[in-house]
Design a protein around this motif. Structure first.
Motif, short mmCIF file in Angstrom:
data_model
loop_
_atom_site.label_atom_id
_atom_site.label_comp_id
_atom_site.label_asym_id
_atom_site.label_seq_id
_atom_site.Cartn_x
_atom_site.Cartn_y
_atom_site.Cartn_z
N GLU A 34 29.48 37.54 68.53
CA GLU A 34 30.34 36.73 68.48
C GLU A 34 31.60 36.95 69.49
O GLU A 34 31.97 38.24 69.74
N LEU A 35 32.38 36.02 69.90
CA LEU A 35 33.65 36.39 70.56
C LEU A 35 34.71 36.38 69.45
O LEU A 35 34.87 35.60 68.72
N PRO A 36 35.57 37.43 69.99
CA PRO A 36 36.78 37.55 69.09
C PRO A 36 37.93 36.44 69.48
O PRO A 36 38.00 36.13 70.55
N VAL A 37 38.69 36.20 68.47
CA VAL A 37 39.51 35.20 68.33
C VAL A 37 40.93 36.16 68.56
O VAL A 37 41.48 36.58 67.61
N GLU A 38 41.35 36.18 69.89
CA GLU A 38 42.45 36.92 70.15
C GLU A 38 43.46 36.49 71.07
O GLU A 38 42.99 35.68 72.10
N ALA A 39 44.68 36.35 70.82
CA ALA A 39 45.80 36.02 71.67
C ALA A 39 45.67 36.62 73.12
O ALA A 39 45.84 37.80 73.07
N GLY A 40 45.86 35.85 74.07
CA GLY A 40 45.90 36.34 75.23
C GLY A 40 44.76 37.05 76.09
O GLY A 40 44.88 37.46 76.96
N LYS A 41 43.64 37.01 75.29
CA LYS A 41 42.41 37.31 75.82
C LYS A 41 41.65 36.58 76.70
O LYS A 41 41.01 37.00 77.45
N TYR A 42 41.99 35.22 76.59
CA TYR A 42 41.38 34.35 77.49
C TYR A 42 42.23 33.34 78.43
O TYR A 42 43.34 33.17 78.07
N ARG A 43 41.48 32.83 79.45
CA ARG A 43 41.87 32.06 80.34
C ARG A 43 40.68 30.68 80.08
O ARG A 43 39.84 30.90 80.65
N LEU A 44 41.64 29.63 80.11
CA LEU A 44 40.81 28.38 80.06
C LEU A 44 41.04 27.57 81.44
O LEU A 44 42.11 27.39 81.82
N LEU A 45 39.72 27.58 82.31
CA LEU A 45 39.73 26.80 83.54
C LEU A 45 39.42 25.44 83.32
O LEU A 45 38.33 25.28 82.87
N TRP A 46 39.95 24.60 83.95
CA TRP A 46 39.78 23.37 83.93
C TRP A 46 40.21 22.43 85.16
O TRP A 46 40.79 23.10 86.21
N ALA A 47 39.82 21.28 85.52
CA ALA A 47 40.27 20.32 86.60
C ALA A 47 40.62 19.14 85.75
O ALA A 47 39.91 18.60 85.01
N PRO A 48 41.84 18.62 85.99
CA PRO A 48 42.45 17.35 85.31
C PRO A 48 41.39 16.20 85.46
O PRO A 48 41.42 15.30 84.89
N VAL A 49 40.69 16.31 86.48
CA VAL A 49 39.56 15.18 86.81
C VAL A 49 38.69 15.07 85.75
O VAL A 49 37.96 13.92 85.53
N CYS A 50 38.35 16.13 85.03
CA CYS A 50 36.98 16.50 84.19
C CYS A 50 37.26 15.91 83.01
O CYS A 50 38.03 16.54 82.16
N PRO A 51 36.41 14.94 82.45
CA PRO A 51 36.70 14.51 80.94
C PRO A 51 36.15 15.48 79.76
O PRO A 51 36.95 15.65 78.78
N TRP A 52 35.39 16.30 80.29
CA TRP A 52 34.93 17.40 79.36
C TRP A 52 36.06 18.46 79.19
O TRP A 52 36.26 18.90 78.09
N ALA A 53 36.44 18.69 80.29
CA ALA A 53 37.55 19.84 80.25
C ALA A 53 38.81 19.42 79.88
O ALA A 53 39.48 19.75 78.97
N HIS A 54 39.06 18.14 79.93
CA HIS A 54 40.34 17.34 79.49
C HIS A 54 40.46 17.34 78.01
O HIS A 54 41.40 17.71 77.27
N ARG A 55 39.26 17.09 77.44
CA ARG A 55 39.36 17.18 75.86
C ARG A 55 39.61 18.51 75.35
O ARG A 55 40.34 18.64 74.13
N SER A 56 39.30 19.55 75.80
CA SER A 56 39.63 20.86 75.48
C SER A 56 41.02 21.01 75.72
O SER A 56 41.78 21.95 74.91
N VAL A 57 41.78 20.79 76.82
CA VAL A 57 43.10 20.96 77.02
C VAL A 57 44.12 20.08 75.88
O VAL A 57 44.96 20.61 75.60
#
Length: 321
Positions: A34-57
């Motif tokens: 499993e992935l650890p839940v840690e502040a500063g560990k991850y970067r979320l990559l998205w494109a504002p055009v994408c609805p799948w990415a937009h919902r996570s943002v």
């Protein structure tokens, strides 16, 4: 060289669009694998055009996770490559400032050198290893809403309450198949039959949702939930992109009184409108999103529609007190 957004491997029998599966689908926690839940560990990559990415943002913003998960933004236009990818040409030097990559595909190759599918967004990347560790857009918002609770800001809404979990999952499944992915099944169809089936399903479901929202402010009553986030990302793109570029042109969003007021209500809610980039959406869907694009085809970016109407009062808060 054509600019593609969908691989021909995703065109099934009789010209039906069949979306690829996600490969990186780890869960969050302290267990093995499993992935650890840690502040500063991850970067979320998205494109504002994408609805799948937009919902996570949207969920990241609403819950205050923007303080612990950084965000990298790709250009709405696809790079001219011999494969499908996203690029960081909006950043200095055409490089993501945290990961030091030119293309999102790089983090996929870092995780799996043999990766052959489209590199998709959202992509959650381990900053230290520069490897994508999660691209499961079906479940990512659920994880943010449940597994990341210790980092939620004070007063953050419960978008995935336990007492509504099954209802939310069931409705989200309907929204995905008939609306979120439904417009793509119409837009990427490679036969008249496939297109018309998708077209009919989209508008049957929109009619159904119009009726549902005539009786309550949100999809599950008076409480904003994950379902609203998922529906919103398609509604926000409907008139500016899908209606024209995907030929789902029976009716516009603004022709549905309840859906249109509901969409404006959400747009004016922090986390929704301030993460919605109509110009980027138009650029992508009219200049970059195609299958087997002929590079010589002239592409025109529409001037409209006028999006200032999204700021008009919806009246839904007062209507459903």
């Amino acid at each position: 060289m054509g600019v593609k957004s969908v691989d021909n491997a995703e065109i099934g029998k009789k010209g039906y669009f069949v979306r690829q599966n996600n490969q990186f689908t780890a869960t969050f926690g302290t267990g093995q694998g499993e992935l650890p839940v840690e502040a500063g560990k991850y970067r979320l990559l998205w494109a504002p055009v994408c609805p799948w990415a937009h919902r996570s943002v949207i969920v990241r913003s609403i819950l205050g996770l923007d303080k612990v998960i950084s965000l990298g933004t790709a250009d709405p236009l696809r790079p001219r490559l011999d494969h499908i990818d996203w690029t960081f040409t909006l950043d200095d030097g055409d490089v993501d400032p945290v990961l030091g990559i030119h293309y999102i595909g790089e983090v996929y190759k870092n995780a799996d050198p043999d990766y052959q599918k489209r590199p998709t967004v959202p992509a959650l990347v381990d900053i230290e290893t520069k490897k994508v560790v999660e691209n499961d857009y079906h479940n990512l918002t659920y994880y943010f809403e449940r597994d990341w609770k210790k980092f939620h800001k004070k007063g953050a809404p419960d978008l995935f309450p336990e007492n509504l979990e099954q209802e939310i999952r069931d409705l989200n499944d309907i929204i995905f198949h008939d609306i979120n992915n439904g417009v793509y099944k119409a837009g990427f169809a490679r036969s008249q039959e496939a297109y018309e089936d998708a077209y009919d399903n989209v508008f049957k479901r929109l009619d159904w949702l119009e009726e549902r929202l005539s009786k309550q402010r949100y999809l599950h009553g008076s409480q904003l939930t994950d379902s609203d986030v998922r529906l919103y990302t398609t509604l926000a793109r409907f008139d500016v992109a899908y209606y024209g570029s995907f030929h789902v042109n029976k009716r516009r969003l603004i022709d549905y009184p309840n859906l249109w007021a509901y969409a404006r209500d959400l747009y004016q809610t922090p986390g929704f409108g301030d993460t919605t980039d109509f110009e980027a959406i138009k650029k992508h869907y009219f200049l970059s999103t195609h299958i087997d694009v002929n590079e010589e085809k002239i592409k025109i970016l529409p001037k409209g529609p006028d999006t200032t109407a999204w700021l008009e009062a919806s009246g839904r808060a007062e209507k459903f007190i």
